[in-house]
Design a protein around this motif. Structure first.
Motif, PDB file in Angstrom:
ATOM      1  N   LEU A   1      31.314  53.014  47.016  1.00  0.00           N
ATOM      2  CA  LEU A   1      32.319  54.006  46.608  1.00  0.00           C
ATOM      3  C   LEU A   1      31.897  55.414  47.020  1.00  0.00           C
ATOM      4  O   LEU A   1      32.740  56.234  47.417  1.00  0.00           O
ATOM      5  N   ASP A   2      30.599  55.707  46.924  1.00  0.00           N
ATOM      6  CA  ASP A   2      30.112  57.004  47.404  1.00  0.00           C
ATOM      7  C   ASP A   2      30.291  57.120  48.919  1.00  0.00           C
ATOM      8  O   ASP A   2      30.627  58.203  49.428  1.00  0.00           O
ATOM      9  N   LEU A   3      30.096  56.021  49.608  1.00  0.00           N
ATOM     10  CA  LEU A   3      30.259  56.025  51.056  1.00  0.00           C
ATOM     11  C   LEU A   3      31.714  56.258  51.461  1.00  0.00           C
ATOM     12  O   LEU A   3      31.991  56.939  52.447  1.00  0.00           O
ATOM     13  N   LEU A   4      32.644  55.723  50.663  1.00  0.00           N
ATOM     14  CA  LEU A   4      34.071  55.897  50.974  1.00  0.00           C
ATOM     15  C   LEU A   4      34.545  57.325  50.715  1.00  0.00           C
ATOM     16  O   LEU A   4      35.555  57.749  51.283  1.00  0.00           O
ATOM     17  N   ASN A   5      33.843  58.052  49.833  1.00  0.00           N
ATOM     18  CA  ASN A   5      34.160  59.457  49.560  1.00  0.00           C
ATOM     19  C   ASN A   5      35.632  59.613  49.161  1.00  0.00           C
ATOM     20  O   ASN A   5      36.416  60.313  49.805  1.00  0.00           O
ATOM     21  N   ILE A   6      36.003  58.970  48.057  1.00  0.00           N
ATOM     22  CA  ILE A   6      37.382  59.020  47.566  1.00  0.00           C
ATOM     23  C   ILE A   6      37.635  60.381  46.939  1.00  0.00           C
ATOM     24  O   ILE A   6      36.905  60.821  46.050  1.00  0.00           O
TER      25      ILE A   6
ATOM     26  N   ALA B   1      42.370  56.382  45.641  1.00  0.00           N
ATOM     27  CA  ALA B   1      41.684  55.374  44.840  1.00  0.00           C
ATOM     28  C   ALA B   1      42.610  54.197  44.527  1.00  0.00           C
ATOM     29  O   ALA B   1      42.193  53.030  44.577  1.00  0.00           O
ATOM     30  N   LEU B   2      43.872  54.488  44.213  1.00  0.00           N
ATOM     31  CA  LEU B   2      44.825  53.417  43.924  1.00  0.00           C
ATOM     32  C   LEU B   2      45.102  52.574  45.163  1.00  0.00           C
ATOM     33  O   LEU B   2      45.235  51.347  45.077  1.00  0.00           O
ATOM     34  N   GLU B   3      45.166  53.217  46.318  1.00  0.00           N
ATOM     35  CA  GLU B   3      45.387  52.478  47.564  1.00  0.00           C
ATOM     36  C   GLU B   3      44.222  51.519  47.847  1.00  0.00           C
ATOM     37  O   GLU B   3      44.430  50.361  48.232  1.00  0.00           O
TER      38      GLU B   3
ATOM     39  N   ALA C   1      44.024  42.659  46.709  1.00  0.00           N
ATOM     40  CA  ALA C   1      44.701  41.709  47.595  1.00  0.00           C
ATOM     41  C   ALA C   1      43.689  40.843  48.341  1.00  0.00           C
ATOM     42  O   ALA C   1      43.869  39.624  48.473  1.00  0.00           O
ATOM     43  N   ALA C   2      42.607  41.457  48.828  1.00  0.00           N
ATOM     44  CA  ALA C   2      41.569  40.690  49.525  1.00  0.00           C
ATOM     45  C   ALA C   2      40.893  39.703  48.580  1.00  0.00           C
ATOM     46  O   ALA C   2      40.574  38.571  48.966  1.00  0.00           O
ATOM     47  N   MET C   3      40.666  40.115  47.341  1.00  0.00           N
ATOM     48  CA  MET C   3      40.020  39.237  46.366  1.00  0.00           C
ATOM     49  C   MET C   3      40.840  37.966  46.152  1.00  0.00           C
ATOM     50  O   MET C   3      40.284  36.853  46.155  1.00  0.00           O
ATOM     51  N   PHE C   4      42.145  38.085  46.011  1.00  0.00           N
ATOM     52  CA  PHE C   4      42.962  36.899  45.793  1.00  0.00           C
ATOM     53  C   PHE C   4      43.132  36.088  47.071  1.00  0.00           C
ATOM     54  O   PHE C   4      43.309  34.867  47.013  1.00  0.00           O
ATOM     55  N   THR C   5      43.078  36.740  48.214  1.00  0.00           N
ATOM     56  CA  THR C   5      43.109  35.981  49.471  1.00  0.00           C
ATOM     57  C   THR C   5      41.881  35.098  49.597  1.00  0.00           C
ATOM     58  O   THR C   5      41.983  33.903  49.949  1.00  0.00           O
ATOM     59  N   TRP C   6      40.699  35.653  49.305  1.00  0.00           N
ATOM     60  CA  TRP C   6      39.465  34.865  49.360  1.00  0.00           C
ATOM     61  C   TRP C   6      39.453  33.779  48.278  1.00  0.00           C
ATOM     62  O   TRP C   6      38.945  32.682  48.494  1.00  0.00           O
TER      63      TRP C   6
ATOM     64  N   GLN D   1      48.463  51.590  37.327  1.00  0.00           N
ATOM     65  CA  GLN D   1      48.395  50.149  37.491  1.00  0.00           C
ATOM     66  C   GLN D   1      48.523  49.769  38.963  1.00  0.00           C
ATOM     67  O   GLN D   1      49.270  50.388  39.722  1.00  0.00           O
ATOM     68  N   THR D   2      47.810  48.733  39.328  1.00  0.00           N
ATOM     69  CA  THR D   2      47.839  48.268  40.707  1.00  0.00           C
ATOM     70  C   THR D   2      49.146  47.535  40.984  1.00  0.00           C
ATOM     71  O   THR D   2      49.930  47.238  40.084  1.00  0.00           O
ATOM     72  N   THR D   3      49.349  47.220  42.257  1.00  0.00           N
ATOM     73  CA  THR D   3      50.562  46.499  42.652  1.00  0.00           C
ATOM     74  C   THR D   3      50.645  45.142  41.970  1.00  0.00           C
ATOM     75  O   THR D   3      51.734  44.705  41.563  1.00  0.00           O
ATOM     76  N   LEU D   4      49.514  44.476  41.823  1.00  0.00           N
ATOM     77  CA  LEU D   4      49.509  43.173  41.168  1.00  0.00           C
ATOM     78  C   LEU D   4      49.903  43.297  39.703  1.00  0.00           C
ATOM     79  O   LEU D   4      50.709  42.504  39.193  1.00  0.00           O
TER      80      LEU D   4
END
Length: 474
Positions: A348-353, A359-361, A368-373, A421-424
């Motif tokens: 998260l520090d590397l992403l520099n939000i 952050a929401l994006e 989405a990636a978590m549920f795909t995996w 809230q997230t899209t899910l």
């Protein structure tokens, strides 16, 4: 399953008697730490917004003691409904004028209940064509909009007006009464006097409602009690945000302030005496802040567990990309696969939000990636729970990536506790048809928002007091 306690050590006496136990789900965590930012003062708490107007969102129109300014407020009447004082069509097509102001209180309440019950059955579709939303979504929107009507313009540490407080209790009692009829049937064995045994069907409240609803009602009462405790205070509020006749320290916005965004100029400004607050006042503020913070954590934990129990809509599953890498992007994916010691905070520090929108994006992409995996890992076990899949397929690449995504998502929400809230989550609420889950989710969400705002208001007052003392010392 194991249970965890959400409230442990609480300074407020009213909270010490409350112990909330929630089922430990995959998305739960031992501790829910929260930090507060400048958005804490916004009445439209990001997790309580609703695009659909509720059937229970009329503001105080059934209370003759309400002031004219409250009655005429644009928050009072729903955008999709009509004003309760506008003429309506009679059954024969003519104009029937609504003389509610001439009705007796009992008749007035009956007319209001008829109108709201009709809107509930219509699913907020005033055309009657059957295109309305489900009952679960209607009640969820009703609770959300009732919260906005009652607390939307309440932006300071002071008790609610009596008519608003009575309205909130009366409306919530009516909405929550639906849960009294959501039961489950159990066939316990009954031993008769002659020694024979037989099964008899009994009904009881559904387990999730029986566990969570009393806790939420207690949290609601404690939040109202916290606001009631600020009746005679040493601080006051400056509506204009500038130096006034009563303001001894001038505008809060002229002091360096990490807790408030300059964009929210409409919020009232807390002011303190030139000598600062007394030790007793500061102690009271800290105690109420800690209590509200614990309530916020409890409501958030309940809401998270309820959302995790909701069924994932098919529309969301169909929208998932075929690969998790396409969702999270190359930067996150390379870090998740290139190291065995995964550190979500470092990533998260590397992403520099820099913003909540960003952050929401990222949260949407990671989820989405978590549920795909998870879907790929569960191909051979489609009807098996994720916990069992993890145990049987430990070491599988998709399982490892899904778990890393889950940890990253939790750390992101910890770093941004005010995140929308997230899209899910919004998809689950939109397509949910379980009335009990809808009531519990919306109730916990609005209480979470109110507790979060109270903590932010108290932090503002303490910050002003600290700034005033530092100014005098200089």
């Amino acid at each position: 399953m194991e249970k965890f306690d959400v409230l442990e050590e609480i300074s407020d006496p009213g909270l010490e008697s409350l112990r909330i136990s929630s089922m430990d789900h995959d998305q739960s965590s031992p501790t829910l730490n929260s930090t507060h930012s400048g958005n804490s003062n916004s009445y439209a708490y990001c997790r309580t917004n609703s695009e659909t107007t509720s059937v229970f969102s009329e503001q105080l129109t059934d209370d003759f003691t309400s002031s004219s300014s409250d009655r005429n407020s644009p928050v009072c009447w729903p955008a999709t409904g009509r004003s309760p004082y506008q003429p309506t069509l009679s059954r024969f097509g003519g104009i029937r004028h609504n003389h509610r102001q001439d009705l007796k209180p009992a008749d007035f309440e009956l007319e209001m209940m008829k109108e709201r019950f009709s809107k509930l059955l219509l699913g907020e579709d005033m055309s009657g064509s059957g295109k309305g939303v489900s009952t679960a979504v209607t009640i969820s929107n009703a609770i959300t909009n009732l919260y906005v009507s009652m607390f939307g313009q309440h932006q300071r540490l002071e008790p609610l007006y009596m008519d608003k407080k009575m309205m909130w209790k009366r409306e919530m009692t009516c909405l929550l009464s639906v849960c009294d009829y959501i039961v489950e049937h159990i066939p316990p064995m009954q031993h008769l006097q002659n020694g024979a045994s037989m099964e008899m069907m009994f009904s009881r409240l559904r387990s999730d409602i029986d566990i969570n609803l009393p806790a939420l009602i207690k949290l609601d009462a404690l939040l109202i009690e916290i606001l009631e405790s600020f009746q005679e205070t040493e601080f006051w509020y400056d509506e204009q945000g500038s130096i006034s006749g009563k303001s001894l320290n001038g505008s809060f916005r002229k002091v360096p302030q990490p807790h408030r965004n300059e964009e929210k100029w409409w919020l009232p400004v807390p002011c303190v005496p030139s000598g600062g607050l007394s030790e007793a006042a500061k102690k009271h503020l800290r105690q109420k802040r800690d209590s509200a913070n614990q309530i916020h954590k409890a409501a958030m934990a309940i809401n998270t567990n309820l959302l995790s129990d909701m069924e994932i809509p098919r529309t969301y599953i169909a929208s998932l990309p075929k690969s998790g890498r396409a969702s999270v992007g190359d930067t996150i994916y390379r870090y998740m696969t290139s190291t065995t010691k995964f550190s979500p905070d470092y990533l998260l520090d590397l992403l520099n939000i820099t913003s909540e929108h960003e952050a929401l994006e990222i949260a949407d992409r990671v989820e989405a990636a978590m549920f795909t995996w998870r879907q790929k890992a569960s191909l051979n076990h489609p009807k098996t729970s994720w916990d069992i899949v993890k145990e049987h397929m430990e070491g599988d690449k998709n399982v490892v990536l899904a778990e890393k995504a889950h940890v990253l998502l939790f750390s992101l929400k910890q770093r941004f506790p005010e995140l929308a809230q997230t899209t899910l989550d919004t998809s689950k609420i939109q397509y949910n048809k379980d009335v009990g889950q809808a009531i519990l989710e919306s109730y916990s969400r609005v209480l979470e928002g109110l507790a979060f705002n109270i903590v932010g208001w108290i932090e503002d007052v303490l910050f002003v007091d600290k700034s005033m003392r530092n100014k005098e010392e200089c």
